[in-house]
Motif scaffolding. Sequence first.
Motif, PDB file in Angstrom:
ATOM      1  N   ALA A  30       3.381 -10.034  11.863  1.00  0.00           N
ATOM      2  CA  ALA A  30       3.041 -10.872  12.522  1.00  0.00           C
ATOM      3  C   ALA A  30       4.455 -11.804  12.977  1.00  0.00           C
ATOM      4  N   GLY A  31       5.198 -11.886  12.000  1.00  0.00           N
ATOM      5  CA  GLY A  31       6.511 -12.679  11.854  1.00  0.00           C
ATOM      6  C   GLY A  31       7.313 -12.258  12.215  1.00  0.00           C
ATOM      7  N   GLY A  32       7.037 -10.873  12.474  1.00  0.00           N
ATOM      8  CA  GLY A  32       8.640  -9.766  13.308  1.00  0.00           C
ATOM      9  C   GLY A  32       9.148  -9.560  12.059  1.00  0.00           C
ATOM     10  N   HIS A  33       9.530  -9.734  10.773  1.00  0.00           N
ATOM     11  CA  HIS A  33      10.282  -9.492   9.679  1.00  0.00           C
ATOM     12  C   HIS A  33      10.439  -8.549   9.308  1.00  0.00           C
ATOM     13  N   ARG A  34       8.671  -8.377   9.069  1.00  0.00           N
ATOM     14  CA  ARG A  34       8.968  -6.617   8.473  1.00  0.00           C
ATOM     15  C   ARG A  34       8.077  -5.393   8.730  1.00  0.00           C
ATOM     16  N   VAL A  35       8.907  -4.274   8.868  1.00  0.00           N
ATOM     17  CA  VAL A  35       8.175  -3.401   9.584  1.00  0.00           C
ATOM     18  C   VAL A  35       7.116  -2.178   8.737  1.00  0.00           C
ATOM     19  N   ALA A  36       6.512  -1.860   9.157  1.00  0.00           N
ATOM     20  CA  ALA A  36       5.291  -0.173   8.376  1.00  0.00           C
ATOM     21  C   ALA A  36       6.135   0.157   8.545  1.00  0.00           C
ATOM     22  N   LEU A  37       5.961   0.950   7.015  1.00  0.00           N
ATOM     23  CA  LEU A  37       7.119   2.817   7.595  1.00  0.00           C
ATOM     24  C   LEU A  37       5.821   3.444   6.146  1.00  0.00           C
ATOM     25  N   VAL A  38       5.680   4.767   6.753  1.00  0.00           N
ATOM     26  CA  VAL A  38       4.990   5.640   5.667  1.00  0.00           C
ATOM     27  C   VAL A  38       5.539   6.974   5.204  1.00  0.00           C
ATOM     28  N   GLU A  39       4.822   7.323   4.527  1.00  0.00           N
ATOM     29  CA  GLU A  39       5.400   8.610   3.489  1.00  0.00           C
ATOM     30  C   GLU A  39       4.731   9.616   4.142  1.00  0.00           C
ATOM     31  N   PRO A  40       5.019  10.991   5.000  1.00  0.00           N
ATOM     32  CA  PRO A  40       4.048  11.640   4.579  1.00  0.00           C
ATOM     33  C   PRO A  40       3.606  12.872   3.866  1.00  0.00           C
ATOM     34  N   ALA A  41       3.298  12.906   3.618  1.00  0.00           N
ATOM     35  CA  ALA A  41       1.972  13.971   2.559  1.00  0.00           C
ATOM     36  C   ALA A  41       3.173  15.383   2.793  1.00  0.00           C
ATOM     37  N   TYR A  42       3.194  15.651   4.301  1.00  0.00           N
ATOM     38  CA  TYR A  42       3.742  16.873   4.583  1.00  0.00           C
ATOM     39  C   TYR A  42       5.202  16.750   3.861  1.00  0.00           C
ATOM     40  N   HIS A  43       6.314  16.162   4.029  1.00  0.00           N
ATOM     41  CA  HIS A  43       7.972  16.757   3.712  1.00  0.00           C
ATOM     42  C   HIS A  43       8.337  15.047   2.766  1.00  0.00           C
ATOM     43  N   THR A  44       9.350  15.475   1.922  1.00  0.00           N
ATOM     44  CA  THR A  44      10.218  14.778   0.908  1.00  0.00           C
ATOM     45  C   THR A  44      11.144  14.093   1.391  1.00  0.00           C
ATOM     46  N   ARG A  45      11.089  13.713   2.591  1.00  0.00           N
ATOM     47  CA  ARG A  45      12.272  12.763   3.250  1.00  0.00           C
ATOM     48  C   ARG A  45      12.389  11.692   3.175  1.00  0.00           C
ATOM     49  N   GLY A  46      11.108  10.655   2.460  1.00  0.00           N
ATOM     50  CA  GLY A  46      11.078   9.055   2.142  1.00  0.00           C
ATOM     51  C   GLY A  46      10.431   8.757   3.946  1.00  0.00           C
TER      52      GLY A  46
END
Length: 165
Positions: A30-46
Amino acid sequence: MPELFVDRSHESGRLWPRRAIGALALLCDAGGHRVALVEPAYHTRGLILIGGAVEEGEDPRRALSREIDEETRLQREAGRLLVTEYVNAEPGRGKPDGLNLVFDVEPLGPGEWESVILARAELKEKRLVPLADVETCTEGLLARRIKTAMRARAAGTHEYLSPPE
């Protein structure tokens, strides 16, 4: 390697280029200070932005809503287009050149990110990453994409990114 050209004209015989399109979400707290990131199961690039491939004939905005739902079960619609990024082909991965489209989406509400249960077929990890840590948590091109999207959001503009030299 996918077919590079597809005949879509039927009358002129012209071959139109086939390009990959990715629809990605700038999903922040809500504050715009953190971004949602995910690591997909189908690759290992982080860690990467939530989103994915736009299917043949699919509108990129609808594709993003579908991807957000598949990956997180959150309901979001693509907002303003923040970044258009041209990406080079990756022949070793069978991937043609294409575009990544980064859209703004509604920020996370209190406790919403914590309630996300990973769809293990889709994701290995989820994180809310402080903007100051984006460069250490992601590879360089993604960090550039996120920073550019944040700048475009703050300025109310749209940015175009070319591949690095």
